[in-house]
Design an enzyme around this catalytic site. Structure first.
Site, PDB file in Angstrom:
ATOM      1  N   HIS A  73       0.837  -1.193   0.000  1.00  0.00           N
ATOM      2  CA  HIS A  73       0.000   0.000   0.000  1.00  0.00           C
ATOM      3  C   HIS A  73       0.871   1.241   0.000  1.00  0.00           C
ATOM      4  CE1 HIS A  73      -3.296   2.714   0.942  1.00  0.00           C
ATOM      5  NE2 HIS A  73      -4.053   1.752   0.469  1.00  0.00           N
ATOM      6  N   ASP A  91      -7.992  -5.547  -0.597  1.00  0.00           N
ATOM      7  CA  ASP A  91      -8.407  -6.437  -1.670  1.00  0.00           C
ATOM      8  C   ASP A  91      -8.077  -7.902  -1.430  1.00  0.00           C
ATOM      9  OD1 ASP A  91      -9.594  -4.607  -3.452  1.00  0.00           O
ATOM     10  OD2 ASP A  91      -7.612  -3.802  -3.877  1.00  0.00           O
TER      11      ASP A  91
HETATM   12  N1  COA Z   1       3.923  -7.758  -4.558  1.00  0.00           N
HETATM   13  C1  COA Z   1       5.265  -7.775  -4.677  1.00  0.00           C
HETATM   14  N2  COA Z   1       6.027  -6.695  -4.511  1.00  0.00           N
HETATM   15  C2  COA Z   1       5.417  -5.546  -4.192  1.00  0.00           C
HETATM   16  C3  COA Z   1       4.008  -5.443  -4.035  1.00  0.00           C
HETATM   17  C4  COA Z   1       3.283  -6.620  -4.234  1.00  0.00           C
HETATM   18  N3  COA Z   1       1.967  -6.593  -4.115  1.00  0.00           N
HETATM   19  N4  COA Z   1       3.699  -4.199  -3.706  1.00  0.00           N
HETATM   20  C5  COA Z   1       4.830  -3.509  -3.661  1.00  0.00           C
HETATM   21  N5  COA Z   1       5.868  -4.320  -3.959  1.00  0.00           N
HETATM   22  C6  COA Z   1       7.267  -3.929  -4.019  1.00  0.00           C
HETATM   23  C7  COA Z   1       7.540  -3.235  -5.359  1.00  0.00           C
HETATM   24  O1  COA Z   1       7.933  -4.137  -6.358  1.00  0.00           O
HETATM   25  C8  COA Z   1       8.628  -2.278  -4.982  1.00  0.00           C
HETATM   26  O2  COA Z   1       9.832  -2.975  -4.883  1.00  0.00           O
HETATM   27  P1  COA Z   1      11.193  -2.344  -5.457  1.00  0.00           P
HETATM   28  O3  COA Z   1      11.409  -1.101  -4.635  1.00  0.00           O
HETATM   29  O4  COA Z   1      12.186  -3.435  -5.264  1.00  0.00           O
HETATM   30  O5  COA Z   1      10.924  -2.027  -6.896  1.00  0.00           O
HETATM   31  C9  COA Z   1       8.250  -1.835  -3.565  1.00  0.00           C
HETATM   32  O6  COA Z   1       7.502  -2.941  -3.029  1.00  0.00           O
HETATM   33  C10 COA Z   1       7.400  -0.578  -3.543  1.00  0.00           C
HETATM   34  O7  COA Z   1       6.248  -0.797  -4.334  1.00  0.00           O
HETATM   35  P2  COA Z   1       5.570   0.279  -5.286  1.00  0.00           P
HETATM   36  O8  COA Z   1       4.828  -0.415  -6.381  1.00  0.00           O
HETATM   37  O9  COA Z   1       6.588   1.315  -5.680  1.00  0.00           O
HETATM   38  O10 COA Z   1       4.539   0.918  -4.283  1.00  0.00           O
HETATM   39  P3  COA Z   1       3.444   1.971  -4.669  1.00  0.00           P
HETATM   40  O11 COA Z   1       3.219   2.767  -3.451  1.00  0.00           O
HETATM   41  O12 COA Z   1       3.754   2.673  -5.921  1.00  0.00           O
HETATM   42  O13 COA Z   1       2.163   1.073  -5.003  1.00  0.00           O
HETATM   43  C11 COA Z   1       0.465  -0.495  -4.688  1.00  0.00           C
HETATM   44  C12 COA Z   1       1.243   0.648  -4.053  1.00  0.00           C
HETATM   45  C13 COA Z   1      -0.730  -0.832  -3.816  1.00  0.00           C
HETATM   46  C14 COA Z   1      -0.073  -0.033  -6.070  1.00  0.00           C
HETATM   47  C15 COA Z   1       1.406  -1.708  -4.859  1.00  0.00           C
HETATM   48  O14 COA Z   1       1.776  -2.176  -3.575  1.00  0.00           O
HETATM   49  C16 COA Z   1       0.774  -2.807  -5.679  1.00  0.00           C
HETATM   50  O15 COA Z   1       0.863  -2.784  -6.917  1.00  0.00           O
HETATM   51  N6  COA Z   1       0.111  -3.796  -5.017  1.00  0.00           N
HETATM   52  C17 COA Z   1      -0.586  -4.837  -5.733  1.00  0.00           C
HETATM   53  C18 COA Z   1      -1.918  -4.317  -6.265  1.00  0.00           C
HETATM   54  C19 COA Z   1      -2.923  -4.110  -5.180  1.00  0.00           C
HETATM   55  O16 COA Z   1      -3.099  -4.947  -4.311  1.00  0.00           O
HETATM   56  N7  COA Z   1      -3.626  -2.986  -5.272  1.00  0.00           N
HETATM   57  C20 COA Z   1      -4.701  -2.665  -4.327  1.00  0.00           C
HETATM   58  C21 COA Z   1      -4.354  -1.460  -3.517  1.00  0.00           C
HETATM   59  S1  COA Z   1      -5.517  -1.200  -2.221  1.00  0.00           S
END
Ligand code: COA
Length: 381
Positions: A267, A318
């Site tokens: 998140h 989710d």
């Molecule tokens: N699975 C695996 N790795 C994850 C992850 C996940 N669900 N969520 C974050 N990470 C990792 C990223 O790969 C990143 O790693 P890195 O720094 O080595 O590249 C790090 O954690 C930071 O993630 P990031 O995507 O930059 O965080 P964000 O703040 O931009 O995005 C979300 C937040 C929620 C979009 C992201 O965690 C995600 O895509 N989650 C899965 C989708 C989801 O469940 N969405 C519902 C949100 S309520």
């Protein structure tokens, strides 16, 4: 004398506005691992309130008294049904191979064409538009699912909640009281979430003083994506693909080794856990056991354990909602539309808040392209 150009902040450049505070808000707040609607914790509301009461709270900024709540319920009830003209038009939209969120985006947008108050900027008219949209969102989602299955539209029953009626209109049979209550709790948990992607999209559209339907259509479009509301559906598809508890641990480890994102984890704001996931995990455990398929919860727990140990990532809203909806017999691609059935209440609160102190959103772009190019005739390129 011209005023000086405002200072440009580039700290969140290409970082999805991380850490940027875009708006002051009094609707919902996230403090560490706590989510509050208008100052009430989500745990308190999930245990004691209901979706209609929460809708009043989000819109009005305070709890309703008994008369006010009864009046709101009555207004919602009176606006839940679709008109024969609406049903006729919506029946002509394609459903085969169509994602329900794409259909819902078009359906909600089309409702504006029947609403002669849709363009109003006056509070009483806007409130009536809000009632109509909130009342009809579940009806639309149910209609989509029935239409694609070749089934007739089921009209809502008076005297019943939005949660009860959604399940009734979707399945064509009355839900038992326990399921309707649990579904209502899901609606409470999803109703608002501060400046999330779809609420922000709604506010950006509203900030041009465009109408409520346009702002809600923007919000639905943003919610559709797998990084936002689309994740719950992906979670269930993942669990189905894994298939059994035996393979769960290995599957996730492989996914992580392959740098895959595991849906339902992580998140932007919560780094110490999403409080909604805790309530939903309890519901998931209860409901998967009740349906006689506890393996879905057990697999989820196993995945949760690997994600925490190997990646220090916690489940978001989710993750456990997927198995909750699955236990309720709801089709998997309807999970994201359910998010909209609830979140419409929060979007409307944000749209009203935006209108109440509006200035158009207009950020800047950091120029990274070429400069000083000269046009040449096409045969000289
Ligand atoms: N699975 C695996 N790795 C994850 C992850 C996940 N669900 N969520 C974050 N990470 C990792 C990223 O790969 C990143 O790693 P890195 O720094 O080595 O590249 C790090 O954690 C930071 O993630 P990031 O995507 O930059 O965080 P964000 O703040 O931009 O995005 C979300 C937040 C929620 C979009 C992201 O965690 C995600 O895509 N989650 C899965 C989708 C989801 O469940 N969405 C519902 C949100 S309520």
């Amino acid at each position: 004398m011209a005023s000086p150009a405002p200072e440009i902040y580039t700290g969140a450049l290409d970082k999805g506005l991380e850490g940027v505070v875009s708006s002051s808000t009094a609707i919902s707040s996230i403090v560490d691992a706590t989510l509050n609607y208008r100052g009430y914790t989500i745990e308190d509301l999930a245990a004691n309130s209901n979706f209609e009461e929460v809708t009043f709270l989000l819109w009005e900024g305070r709890m309703p008294n008994a008369t006010e709540l009864a009046a709101l319920k009555k207004e919602l009830e009176a606006n839940m049904a679709l008109t024969p003209e609406q049903i006729k038009l919506l029946a002509t939209l394609p459903t085969k191979g169509v994602h329900p969120m794409a259909w819902l985006r078009t359906a909600v947008s089309s409702l504006a064409l029947w609403d002669n108050e849709s363009q109003s900027m006056e509070a009483p008219e806007q409130r009536r538009v809000a009632i109509r949209l909130t009342a009809k969102m579940g009806t639309l989602v149910a209609l989509f699912d029935r239409t694609r299955a070749g089934k007739e539209y089921v009209a809502p029953k008076p005297g019943k909640s939005l949660a009860w009626n959604f399940l009734y209109m979707l399945k064509g049979e009355e839900p038992d009281a326990g399921m309707a209550k649990d579904f209502d709790t899901c609606l409470v948990l999803h109703a608002d979430h501060e400046l999330n992607c779809s609420a922000f999209a709604a506010r950006v559209t509203a900030s041009s003083l465009s109408d409520i339907y346009s702002a809600v259509t923007s919000a639905i479009s943003a919610l559709k994506g797998p990084l936002h509301g689309g994740a719950n559906e992906q979670v269930m598809l993942m669990l189905k693909e894994i298939g059994s508890l035996d393979g769960a641990r290995e599957w996730i480890k492989e996914a992580l080794a392959g740098k895959k994102k595991v849906m339902g984890f992580g998140h932007r704001v919560y780094k110490n856990g999403d409080p909604r996931a805790k309530v939903l995990a309890q519901l998931s455990e209860k409901l998967t056991a009740k349906m006689g398929e506890p393996q879905w919860f057990q697999m989820s727990k196993e995945i949760d354990d690997v994600m925490q140990k190997d990646k220090a990532l916690l489940p978001n809203v989710d993750f456990y909602s997927a198995t909750v909806y699955y236990s309720m017999g709801i089709p998997i691609d309807i999970y994201t539309p359910i998010f909209a059935v609830s979140r419409i209440s929060g979007w409307l609160a944000h749209i009203f808040e935006q209108y109440s102190k509006n200035r158009i959103f207009r950020p800047r772009g950091q120029w990274m392209g070429k400069e000083g190019l000269k046009w040449t005739p096409i045969d000289k390129r």
